[in-house]
Design a protein around this motif. Structure first.
Motif, mmCIF file in Angstrom:
data_model
loop_
_atom_site.group_PDB
_atom_site.id
_atom_site.type_symbol
_atom_site.label_atom_id
_atom_site.label_comp_id
_atom_site.label_asym_id
_atom_site.label_seq_id
_atom_site.Cartn_x
_atom_site.Cartn_y
_atom_site.Cartn_z
ATOM 1 N N THR A 127 0.816 -1.212 0.000
ATOM 2 C CA THR A 127 0.000 0.000 0.000
ATOM 3 C C THR A 127 0.854 1.268 0.000
ATOM 4 O OG1 THR A 127 -1.760 -1.179 1.154
ATOM 5 C CG2 THR A 127 -1.852 1.218 1.222
ATOM 6 N N ALA A 146 -3.340 -13.571 -4.577
ATOM 7 C CA ALA A 146 -3.249 -14.024 -3.188
ATOM 8 C C ALA A 146 -2.511 -15.359 -3.175
ATOM 9 C CB ALA A 146 -4.629 -14.173 -2.559
ATOM 10 N N ASN A 155 -0.470 -8.299 -3.319
ATOM 11 C CA ASN A 155 -1.161 -9.347 -2.580
ATOM 12 C C ASN A 155 -2.413 -8.730 -1.952
ATOM 13 O OD1 ASN A 155 -2.010 -11.059 -0.385
ATOM 14 N ND2 ASN A 155 -0.057 -12.121 -0.570
ATOM 15 N N VAL A 156 -3.592 -9.182 -2.385
ATOM 16 C CA VAL A 156 -4.840 -8.561 -1.931
ATOM 17 C C VAL A 156 -5.132 -8.837 -0.458
ATOM 18 C CG1 VAL A 156 -5.878 -8.455 -4.227
ATOM 19 C CG2 VAL A 156 -6.282 -10.459 -2.794
ATOM 20 N N ASP A 157 -4.605 -9.933 0.087
ATOM 21 C CA ASP A 157 -4.809 -10.210 1.508
ATOM 22 C C ASP A 157 -4.010 -9.248 2.375
ATOM 23 O OD1 ASP A 157 -6.536 -12.306 1.043
ATOM 24 O OD2 ASP A 157 -4.966 -13.830 1.093
ATOM 25 N N ASP A 158 -2.803 -8.911 1.925
ATOM 26 C CA ASP A 158 -1.935 -8.017 2.682
ATOM 27 C C ASP A 158 -2.204 -6.540 2.402
ATOM 28 O OD1 ASP A 158 -0.739 -10.315 3.637
ATOM 29 O OD2 ASP A 158 0.950 -10.217 2.229
ATOM 30 N N ASN A 159 -2.879 -6.252 1.299
ATOM 31 C CA ASN A 159 -3.105 -4.864 0.868
ATOM 32 C C ASN A 159 -4.568 -4.655 0.499
ATOM 33 O OD1 ASN A 159 -0.133 -3.879 0.673
ATOM 34 N ND2 ASN A 159 -0.146 -5.837 -0.394
ATOM 35 N N GLN A 160 -5.443 -4.908 1.472
ATOM 36 C CA GLN A 160 -6.881 -4.851 1.224
ATOM 37 C C GLN A 160 -7.365 -3.459 0.829
ATOM 38 O OE1 GLN A 160 -8.879 -6.681 4.554
ATOM 39 N NE2 GLN A 160 -7.727 -8.579 4.324
ATOM 40 N N GLU A 161 -6.679 -2.436 1.292
ATOM 41 C CA GLU A 161 -7.067 -1.059 0.962
ATOM 42 C C GLU A 161 -6.982 -0.802 -0.547
ATOM 43 O OE1 GLU A 161 -5.077 3.169 1.970
ATOM 44 O OE2 GLU A 161 -5.387 1.861 3.703
ATOM 45 N N ALA A 171 -6.967 -3.161 -2.932
ATOM 46 C CA ALA A 171 -7.950 -4.034 -3.577
ATOM 47 C C ALA A 171 -9.344 -3.415 -3.520
ATOM 48 C CB ALA A 171 -7.941 -5.411 -2.919
ATOM 49 N N ALA A 172 -9.702 -2.857 -2.380
ATOM 50 C CA ALA A 172 -11.012 -2.217 -2.229
ATOM 51 C C ALA A 172 -11.121 -0.980 -3.113
ATOM 52 C CB ALA A 172 -11.254 -1.855 -0.769
ATOM 53 N N THR A 191 -12.767 -7.949 -6.778
ATOM 54 C CA THR A 191 -13.631 -8.937 -6.124
ATOM 55 C C THR A 191 -13.327 -10.349 -6.598
ATOM 56 O OG1 THR A 191 -15.335 -8.588 -7.790
ATOM 57 C CG2 THR A 191 -15.506 -7.293 -5.752
#
Length: 110
Positions: free
Chosen positions: A9, A29, A59-65, A67-68, A73
């Motif tokens: 991020t 992921a 990595n969407v699990d580590d950087n959810q902000e 991804a959102a 999705t």
């Protein structure tokens, strides 16, 4: 060894949005089987087109902000950014030829 750069991020703005050339972003992921299939394909594209495009992995699990923010999705999601904006997106595992065709205008191939 991967030719793609892992980006988090805090690095996303500099590495992707402010990049001086097009950037292919692989949203993935660790647990995603199709993502592991796309990884080597993007590594090859990164190597073969190093002068015209940069390839990064998020990595969407580590950087959810992130991804959102980009509405991720379903993964693998491969987005092409140019001048800080999403220009193209590809969802799902695809062969190298299909990704190169989708992103051809940005790969410097004549």
């Amino acid at each position: 060894m991967s030719n793609a750069i892992d980006v988090n991020t805090s690095e996303f703005e500099t590495e992707v949005l402010q990049a001086d050339k097009p950037v292919i972003v692989d949203f993935w992921a660790e647990w995603c089987g199709p993502c592991r299939m796309v990884g080597p394909v993007l590594d090859a594209i990164a190597s073969e087109h190093a002068g015209s495009v940069k390839v990064v992995k998020v990595n969407v699990d580590d950087n959810q902000e992130i991804a959102a923010k980009y509405g991720i999705t379903s993964i693998p999601a491969v987005y092409l950014f140019n001048d800080g904006e999403v220009q193209k997106q590809s969802i799902g595992a695809k062969p190298k030829s299909a990704l190169e065709k989708e992103f051809a205008p940005y790969l410097g191939a004549q």
